[in-house]
Design a protein around this motif. Structure first.
Motif, PDB file in Angstrom:
ATOM      1  N   MET A  34       3.275  -0.167  -8.199  1.00 53.96           N
ATOM      2  CA  MET A  34       3.646   1.172  -8.659  1.00 53.96           C
ATOM      3  C   MET A  34       2.451   2.124  -8.681  1.00 53.96           C
ATOM      4  SD  MET A  34       6.857   0.626  -9.294  1.00 53.96           S
ATOM      5  CE  MET A  34       7.358   2.032 -10.286  1.00 53.96           C
ATOM      6  N   ASN A  35       1.247   1.618  -8.504  1.00 55.10           N
ATOM      7  CA  ASN A  35       0.048   2.461  -8.596  1.00 55.10           C
ATOM      8  C   ASN A  35      -0.081   3.412  -7.415  1.00 55.10           C
ATOM      9  OD1 ASN A  35      -0.369   0.518 -10.646  1.00 55.10           O
ATOM     10  ND2 ASN A  35      -2.576   0.751 -10.485  1.00 55.10           N
ATOM     11  N   PRO A  36      -0.798   4.526  -7.601  1.00 57.90           N
ATOM     12  CA  PRO A  36      -1.019   5.456  -6.491  1.00 57.90           C
ATOM     13  C   PRO A  36      -1.702   4.763  -5.317  1.00 57.90           C
ATOM     14  CG  PRO A  36      -1.695   6.444  -8.571  1.00 57.90           C
ATOM     15  CD  PRO A  36      -1.409   5.011  -8.865  1.00 57.90           C
ATOM     16  N   GLY A  37      -1.240   5.028  -4.108  1.00 61.31           N
ATOM     17  CA  GLY A  37      -1.853   4.467  -2.908  1.00 61.31           C
ATOM     18  C   GLY A  37      -1.561   3.002  -2.679  1.00 61.31           C
ATOM     19  N   ALA A  38      -0.666   2.414  -3.496  1.00 62.49           N
ATOM     20  CA  ALA A  38      -0.383   0.983  -3.374  1.00 62.49           C
ATOM     21  C   ALA A  38       0.442   0.686  -2.132  1.00 62.49           C
ATOM     22  CB  ALA A  38       0.344   0.484  -4.608  1.00 62.49           C
ATOM     23  N   THR A  39       0.204  -0.467  -1.550  1.00 61.31           N
ATOM     24  CA  THR A  39       0.969  -0.976  -0.418  1.00 61.31           C
ATOM     25  C   THR A  39       1.288  -2.441  -0.691  1.00 61.31           C
ATOM     26  OG1 THR A  39      -1.007  -1.715   0.777  1.00 61.31           O
ATOM     27  CG2 THR A  39      -0.260   0.558   1.181  1.00 61.31           C
ATOM     28  N   VAL A  40       2.074  -3.041   0.172  1.00 58.53           N
ATOM     29  CA  VAL A  40       2.344  -4.468   0.024  1.00 58.53           C
ATOM     30  C   VAL A  40       1.035  -5.251   0.097  1.00 58.53           C
ATOM     31  CG1 VAL A  40       3.467  -6.462   1.070  1.00 58.53           C
ATOM     32  CG2 VAL A  40       4.687  -4.280   0.929  1.00 58.53           C
ATOM     33  N   TRP A  41       0.155  -4.846   1.031  1.00 55.62           N
ATOM     34  CA  TRP A  41      -1.123  -5.535   1.164  1.00 55.62           C
ATOM     35  C   TRP A  41      -1.970  -5.404  -0.098  1.00 55.62           C
ATOM     36  CZ3 TRP A  41      -4.268  -9.048   2.509  1.00 55.62           C
ATOM     37  CH2 TRP A  41      -5.650  -8.885   2.368  1.00 55.62           C
TER      38      TRP A  41
END
Length: 304
Positions: A183-190
Motif C-alpha cells: 500500500m506504500n507510495p511507489g510500491a510494486t510486487v517486486w
C-alpha cells in the motif's frame, strides 16, 4: 526456545478461545484496535489532530498512538492471557540489546548504500544542514520500530512459531510484512517481495536467534532513520529530506526506484547473506523448532 506453551491441564474451551495461536493473535489485534480507537477519540477531543495544534504536541500524540495501543495490548496478552514475564522485552534488555540492534541496522543500510555508491547508483550532490532530526527519529524511527516489531515479531512470528514451528513462522510473518507494504507510495510486487525477504525474513530470524524485541526494534529504527534522514533515500516509498542530498541513477532494480533502497537487488542480496548466517547459527545451536519432531524449551515464565 519458545516463550509460551499451552498449560497441559487447560480445559478444551480455554485451549481454543484463549491459548490457541489464532485466538491470541485475534485477542491482541482487537485490543490494540480498541485502544487505538479510544486514543484517537481523545486526540480529536483535545484538538491535537488539527494543524493549528502545537507541532510538538501533535508529534507526541502521534508517537503515543504508535506506542500505547501495541505495547499495551502486548503486555495484556503476556501477563493476563499467557501468565508469564515478558522476557523478550525485559527492561534489562532495552539498552544493551537496543544498542546492538542500532549498530546492526546502521551497518546493514550503510552496506547497501556503499555498494550502490560503488556501482554508481548512489551519488551525493550536497548536504542539507537544515535537515529535521527529531520528527523522523521519534516517528519514522522509534515509533514505527516499536509498533511494527511488536506486531510482526512479538505477536505474529512468535505465536506462529509456537503453534506451527520456526519455518512457517518465518514464511507467514514475511508474507504479511511484505503484503502490508504494498500500500506504500511507489510500491510494486517486486518491492513487496524484496521487503518480505529483507525486513520480514531477516528480522524474523534475528528475533528467533536472540529472542529480543529491543534488538530487532533497534535494527528497524536505525534502518529507517539512517536510510531516510542520513542518506536521503525514500523509506518504503516515503520520501525523506536527508542530511546527504543525493541522486540514485540507474535502473529501478538496482537503485530501488521511488520506493527506496529496500527495493534494490543489492539490499535483497545482502539480506539473503545475513539471513543465511542466522540460519547457520540457529542450526548450529539447535534452536529451530519443527512441530511434531521435538519439544522446544520454554523461556522463563510465571506459573499460572
Amino acid at each position: 526456545m519458545l516463550a509460551y506453551r499451552t498449560p497441559a491441564d487447560a480445559p478444551k474451551w480455554k485451549r481454543r478461545a484463549l491459548y490457541s495461536p489464532l485466538a491470541r493473535i485475534v485477542i491482541f489485534a482487537l485490543l490494540a484496535a480498541a485502544i487505538l480507537f479510544l486514543m484517537s477519540l481523545g486526540v480529536a477531543a483535545l484538538g491535537l489532530d488539527q494543524k493549528s495544534a502545537p507541532v510538538m504536541a501533535r508529534r507526541i500524540s502521534y508517537f503515543l498512538r504508535q506506542l500505547v495501543p501495541f505495547l499495551g495490548a502486548y503486555l495484556f496478552l503476556v501477563y493476563v492471557i499467557e501468565k508469564r514475564r515478558p522476557v523478550e522485552i525485559a527492561w534489562r534488555k532495552v539498552i544493551p540489546d537496543g544498542a546492538i540492534g542500532l549498530a546492526a541496522g546502521l551497518l546493514f543500510i550503510s552496506s547497501v548504500v556503499a555498494v550502490l555508491w560503488l556501482v554508481g547508483s548512489y551519488v551525493v550532490t550536497g548536504t542539507n544542514p537544515e535537515v529535521e532530526w527529531v520528527r523522523p527519529l521519534l516517528l519514522a524511527g522509534l515509533g514505527t520500530a516499536i509498533a511494527e516489531e511488536i506486531v510482526f515479531r512479538g505477536v505474529l512470528f512468535r505465536i506462529t512459531e509456537e503453534g506451527l514451528g520456526t519455518w512457517p513462522a518465518v514464511l507467514v510473518s514475511a508474507l504479511f510484512f511484505g503484503g502490508v507494504h504494498i500500500m506504500n507510495p511507489g510500491a510494486t510486487v517486486w518491492s513487496s517481495v524484496a521487503i518480505a525477504i529483507e525486513a520480514g525474513a531477516l528480522l524474523g530470524l534475528a528475533y528467533h536467534v536472540t529472542r529480543s524485541l529491543p534488538l530487532v526494534m533497534g535494527i528497524h529504527m536505525a534502518w529507517n532513520f539512517s536510510q531516510g534522514t542520513l542518506f536521503g533515500i525514500p523509506v518504503s516509498g516515503n520520501g525523506e529530506k536527508g542530511f546527504l542530498v543525493s541522486t540514485r541513477p540507474g535502473p529501478d532494480w538496482l537503485s530501488g526506484g521511488s520506493f527506496g533502497a529496500e527495493a534494490s537487488v543489492v539490499a535483497v542480496l545482502i539480506s539473503v547473506i545475513a539471513s543465511a548466517a542466522l540460519i547457520a547459527y540457529a542450526r548450529r545451536h539447535g534452536t529451530i523448532f519443527v512441530r511434531g519432531k521435538q519439544s522446544a524449551p520454554i523461556m522463563e515464565t510465571v506459573p499460572s
